[in-house]
Design an enzyme around this catalytic site. Structure first.
Site, PDB file in Angstrom:
ATOM      1  CB  CYS A 252       2.838  -1.170  -5.875  1.00 49.08           C
ATOM      2  SG  CYS A 252       1.219  -1.951  -6.014  1.00 49.08           S
TER       3      CYS A 252
ATOM      4  CD  GLU B 279      -9.067  -7.743  -0.674  1.00 51.22           C
ATOM      5  OE1 GLU B 279      -9.987  -8.406  -0.157  1.00 51.22           O
ATOM      6  OE2 GLU B 279      -8.144  -7.240  -0.011  1.00 51.22           O
TER       7      GLU B 279
ATOM      8  CB  CYS C 278       3.132  -4.427  -2.021  1.00 51.87           C
ATOM      9  SG  CYS C 278       2.683  -4.596  -3.756  1.00 51.87           S
TER      10      CYS C 278
ATOM     11  CD  GLU D  79      -0.296   1.087  -3.754  1.00 50.07           C
ATOM     12  OE1 GLU D  79      -1.189   0.245  -4.000  1.00 50.07           O
ATOM     13  OE2 GLU D  79       0.325   1.131  -2.686  1.00 50.07           O
TER      14      GLU D  79
HETATM   15  N1  THU Z   1      -2.777  -3.476  -1.041  1.00 52.39           N
HETATM   16  C1  THU Z   1      -2.762  -2.371  -1.837  1.00 52.39           C
HETATM   17  O1  THU Z   1      -3.790  -1.983  -2.408  1.00 52.39           O
HETATM   18  N2  THU Z   1      -1.589  -1.713  -1.996  1.00 52.39           N
HETATM   19  C2  THU Z   1      -0.405  -2.097  -1.439  1.00 52.39           C
HETATM   20  O2  THU Z   1       0.643  -1.603  -1.826  1.00 52.39           O
HETATM   21  C3  THU Z   1      -0.432  -3.089  -0.357  1.00 52.39           C
HETATM   22  C4  THU Z   1      -1.599  -3.994  -0.372  1.00 52.39           C
HETATM   23  C5  THU Z   1      -4.043  -4.198  -0.874  1.00 52.39           C
HETATM   24  C6  THU Z   1      -4.072  -5.537  -1.563  1.00 52.39           C
HETATM   25  C7  THU Z   1      -5.085  -6.299  -0.747  1.00 52.39           C
HETATM   26  O3  THU Z   1      -6.373  -6.045  -1.284  1.00 52.39           O
HETATM   27  C8  THU Z   1      -4.996  -5.669   0.637  1.00 52.39           C
HETATM   28  O4  THU Z   1      -4.294  -4.451   0.482  1.00 52.39           O
HETATM   29  C9  THU Z   1      -4.284  -6.550   1.664  1.00 52.39           C
HETATM   30  O5  THU Z   1      -3.050  -6.950   1.201  1.00 52.39           O
END
Ligand code: THU
Length: 139
Positions: free
Chosen positions: A95, A46, A92, A57
């Site tokens: 990804c 982040e 998401c 991912e």
């Molecule tokens: N996040 C992922 O690492 N992968 C996903 O496919 C969904 C979201 C992370 C991004 C962010 O740091 C946290 O989850 C909340 O959205």
């Protein structure tokens, strides 16, 4: 497959411990298996400015492609608020689209981890009617 799904899941859980998630407190880990047999681990990273945040991912895919691997077998994904794994942390949409760039919708497998094990899906199941490179390449 050169390693078992359970071994790939274990590596995703290891990657999850390295998540840098001071804002959401969501810890996510991924382990991407290349056709070479090599595994690329990824965690979410982040940022105070939010939009530079990268998902676990895509961290894994970026590592793989930048190391010369562009064909993949499977990915294991695990995540949870406060690092506690309960329900699946499904990838998401961004990804899924990155997966569509490099992975076959019918054969690439996703192992989505939950507290009682993992669910197995193909990319095509998770990205129905997807947009794939062949459309742009005119194939
Ligand atoms: N996040 C992922 O690492 N992968 C996903 O496919 C969904 C979201 C992370 C991004 C962010 O740091 C946290 O989850 C909340 O959205």
């Amino acid at each position: 497959m050169m390693i078992t799904p359970e071994q790939l899941v274990a590596q995703a859980k290891e990657a999850m411990l390295r998540a840098y998630a001071p804002y959401s407190d969501c810890f996510v880990g991924a382990a991407l298996l290349g056709k070479s047999g090599k595994v690329y681990m990824g965690c979410n990273i982040e940022n105070a400015s939010f939009s530079p945040t990268i998902c676990a991912e895509r961290t894994a895919f970026s590592k793989a492609v930048s190391e010369g691997e562009k064909e993949f077998v499977a990915i294991a994904i695990v995540g949870g608020k406060h690092g506690e794994v309960k329900d699946v942390f499904a990838p998401c949409g961004v990804c899924r689209q990155v997966m569509a760039e490099f992975c076959d919708p019918d054969t690439f497998l996703l192992y989505l981890v939950h507290e009682n094990g993992y669910d197995t899906h193909t990319l095509g199941e998770l990205l129905p009617c997807g947009f794939y490179p062949k459309s742009v390449k005119g194939e």
